[in-house]
Design a protein around this motif. Structure first.
Motif, PDB file in Angstrom:
ATOM      1  N   GLY A 146       0.795  -1.263  -0.091  1.00  0.00           N
ATOM      2  CA  GLY A 146      -0.010   0.056   0.141  1.00  0.00           C
ATOM      3  C   GLY A 146       0.823   1.210   0.063  1.00  0.00           C
ATOM      4  N   ASP A 147       1.989   1.199   0.127  1.00  0.00           N
ATOM      5  CA  ASP A 147       2.980   2.346   0.138  1.00  0.00           C
ATOM      6  C   ASP A 147       3.695   2.561  -1.239  1.00  0.00           C
ATOM      7  N   ARG A 148       3.593   3.856  -1.847  1.00  0.00           N
ATOM      8  CA  ARG A 148       4.131   4.176  -2.784  1.00  0.00           C
ATOM      9  C   ARG A 148       5.549   3.982  -3.070  1.00  0.00           C
ATOM     10  N   LEU A 149       6.348   3.706  -3.858  1.00  0.00           N
ATOM     11  CA  LEU A 149       7.802   3.451  -4.020  1.00  0.00           C
ATOM     12  C   LEU A 149       8.332   4.344  -4.750  1.00  0.00           C
ATOM     13  N   ASP A 150       9.180   5.338  -4.279  1.00  0.00           N
ATOM     14  CA  ASP A 150       9.681   6.613  -5.079  1.00  0.00           C
ATOM     15  C   ASP A 150      10.880   5.845  -6.081  1.00  0.00           C
ATOM     16  N   LEU A 151      10.569   5.326  -6.995  1.00  0.00           N
ATOM     17  CA  LEU A 151      11.509   4.867  -7.961  1.00  0.00           C
ATOM     18  C   LEU A 151      11.966   5.864  -9.285  1.00  0.00           C
ATOM     19  N   SER A 152      13.087   5.943  -9.328  1.00  0.00           N
ATOM     20  CA  SER A 152      13.716   6.725 -10.543  1.00  0.00           C
ATOM     21  C   SER A 152      13.295   5.731 -12.000  1.00  0.00           C
ATOM     22  N   PRO A 153      13.201   6.385 -12.981  1.00  0.00           N
ATOM     23  CA  PRO A 153      12.875   5.510 -14.343  1.00  0.00           C
ATOM     24  C   PRO A 153      13.579   4.278 -14.501  1.00  0.00           C
ATOM     25  N   LEU A 154      14.929   4.595 -14.153  1.00  0.00           N
ATOM     26  CA  LEU A 154      15.760   3.175 -14.121  1.00  0.00           C
ATOM     27  C   LEU A 154      15.387   2.214 -13.585  1.00  0.00           C
ATOM     28  N   GLU A 155      15.331   2.656 -12.130  1.00  0.00           N
ATOM     29  CA  GLU A 155      14.803   1.580 -10.873  1.00  0.00           C
ATOM     30  C   GLU A 155      13.523   0.962 -11.453  1.00  0.00           C
TER      31      GLU A 155
END
Length: 224
Positions: A146-155
């Motif tokens: 339920g938590d949004r993951l703050d990923l870069s485009p590459l991740e």
């Protein structure tokens, strides 16, 4: 063949239309992706030529909308941006081919003929789930528990590639080729560095890890 062109520059669109019609094909042109989507709802095409830089909507976003709407028509993306990251982003979003401007009409025609000979593509799932991990491939957002993951485009691309292969060993070479687009080994810690960052976001805040390193082989993702 029936070709749909999505290109906002009139001069480029006229050049494309003229060249493709000289090849004996039927051409429809729209200068905005919204108009193209309406046309695609009622007509079928053998291929789509999609510009990367469009008014009001990036071509990659338009591409994701088309794939999210289950449009499986082969798509060739045109762009003036020749960087590796740009090419990888377009291909990961669902493009079948990528041609950098300026280009020769003969090459475009050859590429479109090649695309038309390919078997129809399978429709990619727009939502992927593994345990409490969820990827929305339209918005390109990832969530865990339920938590949004703050990923870069590459991740995000790394995670997308892994989650499609649960329980399988994904090697460093596979990631270099499929995520970075490399056909050679750069002999750096590129993969390890980015995988470490990805695991810090996907696994570290949670009680059970999902991504494991298989020493001497690669990486595996499993439901916790």
């Amino acid at each position: 063949m029936k070709i749909l062109i999505v290109e906002d520059d009139t001069e480029t669109a006229n050049y494309l239309t003229r060249g493709l019609r000289e090849a004996g094909w039927e051409v429809t042109w729209h200068n905005a992706p919204q108009e193209a989507m309406l046309t695609l709802a009622g007509r079928s095409f053998d291929a789509i030529v999609l510009d990367r830089m469009l008014p009001g909507m990036d071509g990659v976003d338009a591409l994701r909308l088309m794939r999210g709407a289950k449009i499986t028509t082969p798509i060739l993306m045109l762009t003036a941006r020749s960087g590796l990251e740009d090419r990888v982003e377009g291909l990961e979003a669902g493009a079948d081919d990528y041609l950098v401007k300026p280009f020769a009409m003969s090459e475009l025609v050859a590429r479109l003929r090649s695309l038309a000979r390919r078997p129809p593509m399978a429709v990619k799932a727009t939502n992927l789930h593994l345990g409490d991990l969820h990827l929305d491939r339209i918005s390109r957002q990832a969530m865990r528990g339920g938590d949004r993951l703050d990923l870069s485009p590459l991740e995000y691309r790394l995670l997308d590639y892994l989650i499609q292969r649960p329980g399988e060993v994904v090697t460093r070479s596979m990631l270099l080729e499929q995520v970075w687009g490399y056909r050679f080994d750069p002999k750096t810690s590129l993969v390890q560095t980015h995988m470490s960052r990805l695991r810090a976001k996907v696994d570290k805040p949670y009680a059970q890890e999902m991504i494991r390193t298989i020493r001497g082989a690669g990486y595996v993702i499993d439901a916790p």
